[in-house]
Design an enzyme around this catalytic site. Structure first.
Site, PDB file in Angstrom:
ATOM      1  N   ASP A 267      41.076  28.149  47.166  1.00  0.00           N
ATOM      2  CA  ASP A 267      39.918  28.697  46.440  1.00  0.00           C
ATOM      3  C   ASP A 267      39.605  27.904  45.174  1.00  0.00           C
ATOM      4  O   ASP A 267      38.470  27.475  44.950  1.00  0.00           O
ATOM      5  CB  ASP A 267      40.170  30.161  46.031  1.00  0.00           C
ATOM      6  CG  ASP A 267      40.287  31.083  47.240  1.00  0.00           C
ATOM      7  OD1 ASP A 267      39.584  30.849  48.236  1.00  0.00           O
ATOM      8  OD2 ASP A 267      41.093  32.036  47.174  1.00  0.00           O
TER       9      ASP A 267
ATOM     10  N   ARG B 258      47.603  38.949  35.140  1.00  0.00           N
ATOM     11  CA  ARG B 258      46.204  38.514  34.984  1.00  0.00           C
ATOM     12  C   ARG B 258      45.679  38.567  33.558  1.00  0.00           C
ATOM     13  O   ARG B 258      45.011  37.631  33.111  1.00  0.00           O
ATOM     14  CB  ARG B 258      45.276  39.318  35.926  1.00  0.00           C
ATOM     15  CG  ARG B 258      45.558  39.133  37.403  1.00  0.00           C
ATOM     16  CD  ARG B 258      45.833  37.719  37.776  1.00  0.00           C
ATOM     17  NE  ARG B 258      45.893  37.505  39.209  1.00  0.00           N
ATOM     18  CZ  ARG B 258      46.457  36.448  39.779  1.00  0.00           C
ATOM     19  NH1 ARG B 258      47.021  35.519  39.034  1.00  0.00           N
ATOM     20  NH2 ARG B 258      46.465  36.311  41.087  1.00  0.00           N
TER      21      ARG B 258
ATOM     22  N   ASP C   9      41.576  40.952  41.543  1.00  0.00           N
ATOM     23  CA  ASP C   9      41.748  39.979  40.462  1.00  0.00           C
ATOM     24  C   ASP C   9      40.441  39.598  39.784  1.00  0.00           C
ATOM     25  O   ASP C   9      40.421  39.309  38.588  1.00  0.00           O
ATOM     26  CB  ASP C   9      42.463  38.734  40.985  1.00  0.00           C
ATOM     27  CG  ASP C   9      43.944  39.007  41.214  1.00  0.00           C
ATOM     28  OD1 ASP C   9      44.455  39.950  40.576  1.00  0.00           O
ATOM     29  OD2 ASP C   9      44.558  38.315  42.034  1.00  0.00           O
TER      30      ASP C   9
ATOM     31  N   SER D 213      48.405  34.087  52.060  1.00  0.00           N
ATOM     32  CA  SER D 213      48.008  33.986  50.661  1.00  0.00           C
ATOM     33  C   SER D 213      49.132  34.610  49.838  1.00  0.00           C
ATOM     34  O   SER D 213      49.386  35.812  49.928  1.00  0.00           O
ATOM     35  CB  SER D 213      46.688  34.727  50.476  1.00  0.00           C
ATOM     36  OG  SER D 213      46.462  34.924  49.112  1.00  0.00           O
TER      37      SER D 213
HETATM   38  N1  ARG Z   1      47.300  43.689  45.756  1.00  0.00           N
HETATM   39  C1  ARG Z   1      47.972  43.165  44.627  1.00  0.00           C
HETATM   40  C2  ARG Z   1      47.165  43.346  43.381  1.00  0.00           C
HETATM   41  O1  ARG Z   1      45.989  43.535  43.464  1.00  0.00           O
HETATM   42  C3  ARG Z   1      48.457  41.754  44.810  1.00  0.00           C
HETATM   43  C4  ARG Z   1      47.464  40.709  45.194  1.00  0.00           C
HETATM   44  C5  ARG Z   1      48.116  39.390  45.254  1.00  0.00           C
HETATM   45  N2  ARG Z   1      47.325  38.364  45.850  1.00  0.00           N
HETATM   46  C6  ARG Z   1      47.711  37.554  46.847  1.00  0.00           C
HETATM   47  N3  ARG Z   1      46.889  36.657  47.240  1.00  0.00           N
HETATM   48  N4  ARG Z   1      48.836  37.675  47.456  1.00  0.00           N
HETATM   49  O2  ARG Z   1      47.688  43.310  42.295  1.00  0.00           O
END
Ligand code: ARG
Length: 394
Positions: free
Chosen positions: A13, A93, A122, A170
């Protein structure tokens, strides 16, 4: 040419974003990779890919200690779990966003960009922080152009963009946890292949003998493990290792995302589970019943704010104050027993313990048992009267 600061991991990405920002948005790209404990080779890969893409400048920022001391520490004190998930991605984040803002200010940039899609959480987390803590314009190329993963791959091929990763899944990893998504894992009916796990053993291949681990806390923060005092960052590393090989901290859940989607999420969070469970075990000893009830309520709310991108909501700071006040007494030592995925407290000790060994003992003679009789007659008085009326009616 105006500059844009891109939060950069070197993955598909963000790599595609570099070219899109140059070509579609006509901006000069500066990439920033914040090290929150992802594998070292990924930080290096980000540097390499940035070089290959010929970006104007690339920054690597070591945020590991700050992540541990200013974010994870709060998560431990609050026992923050969202639907059972210790928020490893979520609480990293805000730190990443703050670091990006710092660079954007230093570089006098026009905008900040991220590579999030329009499906996950995110995008909310980055943007909420950037909007509340700065005035930078935000660009989200993947979401704005509604690109699919296949379209991104095609775009990369067409523009000779170097793609170093042939990863199927991912994966988001930092010192607090590892999250694995995508490919066959997207369908909750599919069993996850064992190969996706890197930090945790299964019951089958976990340590054959139980392991005891001692954690010492000072004001709610773990300061020593098995008698060794160390920084929180190092302690988390040790906790991940010990708990991981005993099969602690595998989570396979159906998570409720911010935009309403249910998604299958897989986490490896051994250290987080060990430290939060130990912290809770100590709190049980030193906090009153009412404090514990209220702490549980705050815990859920705290995790919800962190998960839903509201890290800078004033309520979070209000709760931090209340939590810190309670944590003044959360000092002491807990010994946990780990065995093939199970984790239970064996021993807890604190100078702030509210447990009165003499009073609770069956051998106690000093506190006259008969004194309870007065209290017992009044206990449930209203229910008592209500049931008497009921019995009369029938
Ligand atoms: N679902 C989790 C969150 O929103 C983790 C997302 C992590 N992303 C990934 N591409 N594995 O915090």
């Amino acid at each position: 040419m105006d500059k844009v600061i891109l939060a950069f991991s070197g993955g598909l990405d963000t790599t595609v974003c570099v070219k899109l920002l140059e070509e579609n948005y006509n901006l000069e790209v500066i990439t920033v990779c914040v090290d929150v404990g992802q594998p070292k080779k990924e930080v290096e890969k980000a540097e390499e890919v940035a070089k290959q893409l010929n970006v104007k400048k690339h920054y690597t920022i070591d945020g590991k200690n700050e992540f541990a001391n200013d974010y994870i520490a709060k998560g431990i004190k609050a026992n923050a779990l969202y639907e059972g998930y210790p928020l490893s991605t979520a609480i990293a984040r805000p730190l990443i966003a703050m670091k990006i803002i710092e660079i954007a200010e230093k570089e006098n940039a026009l905008a900040i960009a991220h590579g999030c899609t329009g499906k996950g959480n995110d995008q909310f987390r980055f943007e909420a922080v950037i909007r509340s803590m700065s005035n930078f314009k935000i660009i989200a190329p993947i979401r704005e152009l509604n690109l699919t993963r296949t379209e991104e791959l095609d775009y990369a091929k067409k523009h000779n963009i170097p793609l170093s990763s042939d990863k199927l899944y991912s994966i988001d990893e930092n010192i607090w946890g590892r999250s694995i998504e995508g490919d066959i894992l997207e369908n909750p009916a599919n069993e996850p292949p064992e190969e996706i796990y890197e930090w945790t053993a299964t019951g089958e291949n976990a340590n054959e003998a139980p392991e005891k681990v001692a954690i010492e806390f000072e004001k709610g923060i773990p300061v020593a493990i098995n008698g060794k005092t160390m920084s929180l960052l190092d302690l988390i590393g040790v906790a991940n290792e010990i708990a991981g090989k005993n099969g602690i901290g595998r989570i396979d859940t159906i998570e409720n995302r911010m935009i309403g989607l249910k998604s299958r999420e897989i986490y490896e969070v051994p250290g987080a589970i060990l430290l939060i469970k130990s912290h809770q075990a100590l709190e049980e000893l030193v906090l009153t019943k009412d404090e514990l009830l209220f702490a549980e309520f705050m815990s859920t709310k705290y995790a919800d704010l962190a998960y839903t991108a509201l890290w800078h909501e004033p309520l979070r700071e209000d709760m931090d104050q209340a939590i810190d006040h309670m944590q003044r007494r959360v000092s002491g030592k807990v010994v946990m027993k780990l065995f093939k995925g199970s984790i239970i407290p064996l021993s807890r000790k604190s100078e702030y313990s509210l447990h009165d060994i003499e009073h609770v003992s069956f051998e106690d003679k000093e506190n006259d048992q008969k004194e309870v009789e007065g209290m017992i007659k009044h206990h449930g008085l209203q229910a008592n009267i209500y049931q008497k009326l009921n019995r009369k009616e029938s």
